[in-house]
Scaffold this motif. Structure first.
Motif, short mmCIF file in Angstrom:
data_model
loop_
_atom_site.label_atom_id
_atom_site.label_comp_id
_atom_site.label_asym_id
_atom_site.label_seq_id
_atom_site.Cartn_x
_atom_site.Cartn_y
_atom_site.Cartn_z
N VAL A 311 -8.64 -3.81 4.03
CA VAL A 311 -7.54 -3.88 3.07
C VAL A 311 -6.30 -4.41 3.79
N VAL A 312 -5.70 -5.47 3.24
CA VAL A 312 -4.47 -6.03 3.82
C VAL A 312 -3.40 -6.10 2.74
N GLU A 313 -2.16 -6.16 3.20
CA GLU A 313 -1.03 -6.21 2.28
C GLU A 313 -0.83 -7.62 1.73
N ASN A 314 -0.27 -7.69 0.54
CA ASN A 314 0.08 -8.97 -0.08
C ASN A 314 1.58 -9.18 0.10
N LEU A 315 1.96 -9.70 1.26
CA LEU A 315 3.36 -9.84 1.60
C LEU A 315 3.90 -11.20 1.17
N ILE A 354 -9.97 -6.68 0.49
CA ILE A 354 -9.18 -6.18 -0.63
C ILE A 354 -7.72 -6.50 -0.35
N ILE A 355 -7.08 -7.17 -1.30
CA ILE A 355 -5.66 -7.51 -1.19
C ILE A 355 -4.87 -6.49 -2.00
N ALA A 356 -4.03 -5.74 -1.32
CA ALA A 356 -3.23 -4.72 -2.01
C ALA A 356 -2.20 -5.38 -2.92
N ASN A 357 -1.93 -4.73 -4.04
CA ASN A 357 -0.91 -5.21 -4.96
C ASN A 357 0.44 -5.26 -4.24
N SER A 358 1.20 -6.33 -4.52
CA SER A 358 2.49 -6.48 -3.83
C SER A 358 3.45 -5.36 -4.17
N LEU A 359 3.22 -4.65 -5.29
CA LEU A 359 4.09 -3.54 -5.69
C LEU A 359 3.52 -2.17 -5.29
N TYR A 360 2.38 -2.18 -4.62
CA TYR A 360 1.79 -0.90 -4.18
C TYR A 360 2.66 -0.31 -3.07
N PRO A 361 3.17 0.94 -3.23
CA PRO A 361 4.13 1.51 -2.27
C PRO A 361 3.44 2.14 -1.07
N SER A 362 2.81 1.34 -0.24
CA SER A 362 2.10 1.89 0.91
C SER A 362 3.05 2.56 1.89
N THR A 363 4.28 2.05 1.98
CA THR A 363 5.24 2.62 2.92
C THR A 363 5.90 3.87 2.36
N GLN A 364 6.12 3.93 1.04
CA GLN A 364 6.86 5.03 0.43
C GLN A 364 5.96 6.17 -0.03
N ARG A 365 4.66 6.00 0.01
CA ARG A 365 3.74 7.01 -0.51
C ARG A 365 3.22 7.89 0.62
N CYS A 366 3.13 9.19 0.36
CA CYS A 366 2.56 10.11 1.33
C CYS A 366 1.04 10.01 1.25
N ALA A 367 0.39 9.77 2.39
CA ALA A 367 -1.06 9.58 2.40
C ALA A 367 -1.81 10.89 2.20
N VAL A 368 -1.14 12.04 2.29
CA VAL A 368 -1.80 13.34 2.15
C VAL A 368 -1.73 13.86 0.72
N CYS A 369 -0.51 13.91 0.16
CA CYS A 369 -0.36 14.49 -1.19
C CYS A 369 -0.15 13.44 -2.27
N PRO A 425 -9.71 2.30 -6.05
CA PRO A 425 -9.09 1.03 -6.45
C PRO A 425 -8.12 1.18 -7.62
N GLU A 426 -8.19 2.30 -8.36
CA GLU A 426 -7.28 2.51 -9.48
C GLU A 426 -5.82 2.68 -9.01
N LEU A 427 -5.65 2.98 -7.73
CA LEU A 427 -4.28 3.15 -7.19
C LEU A 427 -3.63 1.81 -6.85
N ASN A 428 -4.38 0.74 -6.87
CA ASN A 428 -3.88 -0.56 -6.46
C ASN A 428 -2.98 -1.18 -7.54
N LYS A 429 -1.81 -0.59 -7.66
CA LYS A 429 -0.83 -1.02 -8.65
C LYS A 429 0.52 -0.42 -8.29
N ALA A 430 1.54 -0.75 -9.08
CA ALA A 430 2.85 -0.15 -8.86
C ALA A 430 2.81 1.30 -9.31
N LEU A 431 3.18 2.23 -8.45
CA LEU A 431 3.15 3.66 -8.76
C LEU A 431 4.56 4.20 -8.98
#
Length: 431
Positions: A311-315, A354-369, A425-431
């Motif tokens: 999985v890579v980011e869509n920058l 897998i190309i992550a959505n450009s609006l997917y908040p990988s940096t702002q989301r907590c990977a645990v909760c 894969p359902e998380l691959n969107k703007a949250l």
């Protein structure tokens, strides 16, 4: 159009004799001449087409469909000042050929005009906004080259097409390595820093690219300035030897800037000291490019060998480069080239990319909760002013999270969020 082969390009250094060096230099000059002549003619035709045009007559040509055998009438309008195309420009240049041009291969002119047509198509294609308007080529450019669709590899050596009627001595050119035994496409021969190279695209059948054995492992790749994070750790993209090379580039650029002026006046840049310094600068740039390409090739090979899904980011690299915070570091980290290389290697070896959505908040989301930071809690390149955290720290403020109020590496947290998209894969969107 679907093909039954993949193109795999290899670059070899050429070791021509003194005679063949002169041939290569002449072909480079002729390619540049054809490009500039074609571009000037293209601009004139376009200008005439914009000023005045009308339909002179219309032709109706019958054409039979080979499958259904049905006859179809094709209507074609012949214009007084038609819109330029690469075929029209080529035909006009061939009509106006000088006598000395017949000492060169006719394919050099055709391939130059074809590439000019592709450049214009890319310029007008809205899906490729980074392409600029075709420009005239200068003999002062560091890299000079030409293309050949008639060159062949015979007995491990490169044999160029010899123009008809030319009585000059002709010989094969040695390669730095043993070439592959596959059909070849259009070769690119170029000269850079006094050395000669050839780029050979091999047409390798798809059935020879066997899918790699499944490992049952997946990973996300978080792209950062200077390093890439993945499930097994991080990969340095700006090692010490590369930083040292960039320091040399900076030094030589300053020397060249001083040598352009003598006693406050602009003098010729043909002095021996200027040329020596310029050659050193070109060598340093080439070394930096080779180091970067070697790092990316090895890292992408490791990813495709060890992981089934990546999985890579869509920058949006172009917009990120407009920021003056870390634009130079982004340029040197080669985000775009990494994605290009990992894409074709995954295609070759049957890995899932897998190309992550450009609006997917990988940096702002907590990977645990799964809590997503919003508003004043967001992390920026300077950290978080409200909570006083640094740019490389991630702290979850959800009291129900196991990592509540604990400092976690920001890049590692983003990488885990990207890895999660393989199973969810359902998380691959703007949250």
């Amino acid at each position: 159009m679907m093909t039954n082969y993949y193109l795999k390009t290899r670059v070899y250094e050429l070791f021509p004799s003194k005679t063949m060096k002169a041939v290569l230099d002449r072909n480079c000059d002729y390619r540049r001449y054809c490009w500039n002549q074609a571009l000037a003619l293209w601009n004139d035709l376009y200008f005439a087409h914009q000023i005045y045009d009308k339909i002179r007559y219309t032709t109706f040509t019958p054409k039979e469909n080979k499958k259904t055998h049905q006859i179809k009438i094709i209507k074609k309008d012949v214009h007084l000042n038609p819109s330029p195309s690469w075929r029209l420009v080529r035909d006009k240049l061939v009509e106006d050929k000088e006598d000395w041009q017949f000492n060169y291969s006719a394919h050099l002119l055709q391939l130059a005009v074809q590439d000019l047509g592709k450049a214009w198509n890319n310029f007008f294609d809205k899906a490729q906004p980074d392409w600029g308007k075709p420009r005239f080529k200068s003999k002062r450019e560091v890299r000079q080259g030409f293309k050949s669709d008639q060159a062949k590899v015979i007995n491990g050596e490169l044999v160029l097409e010899k123009p008809k009627g030319l009585k000059q001595y002709w010989e094969a050119i040695g390669l730095s390595e043993k070439p592959l035994d596959y059909p070849t496409g259009v070769m690119s021969i170029y000269r850079e820093s006094g050395r000669y190279f050839v780029s050979i695209p091999y047409k390798i059948p798809k059935n020879e690219f066997k899918a790699k054995a499944s490992t049952g492992r997946v990973t996300g790749v978080d792209l950062n300035v200077g390093h890439f994070n993945y499930i097994a750790g991080d990969e340095r993209i700006l090692p010490q030897k590369l930083e040292y090379t960039y320091e040399k580039i900076k030094h030589y650029q300053r020397l060249l800037a001083r040598k352009r002026k003598v006693n406050g006046r602009k003098e010729s840049t043909k002095s021996n000291n200027y040329l020596k310094t310029r050659t050193k600068l070109q060598v340093a740039y080439k070394r930096a490019t080779n180091i970067q390409n070697d790092l990316l090739q090895k890292f992408t090979a490791k990813l495709t060998n060890d992981y089934d899904a990546i999985v890579v980011e869509n920058l949006d690299v172009k917009k990120m480069m407009m920021s003056h915070v870390a634009s130079k570091g982004m340029h040197r980290s080669m985000f775009g080239k990494f994605r290009q290389i990992i894409a074709y290697k995954c295609k070759w070896y049957g890995r899932e990319l897998i190309i992550a959505n450009s609006l997917y908040p990988s940096t702002q989301r907590c990977a645990v909760c799964g809590t997503v930071k919003k508003g004043e809690d967001k992390i920026t390149l300077k950290g978080n002013k409200k909570h006083g955290t640094k740019h490389n720290e991630f702290i979850c403020y959800n009291s129900k999270c196991p990592n509540y109020n604990q400092k976690v590496d920001r890049d590692e947290n983003a990488m885990l969020n990207l890895t999660m998209l393989v199973e969810h894969p359902e998380l691959n969107k703007a949250l």
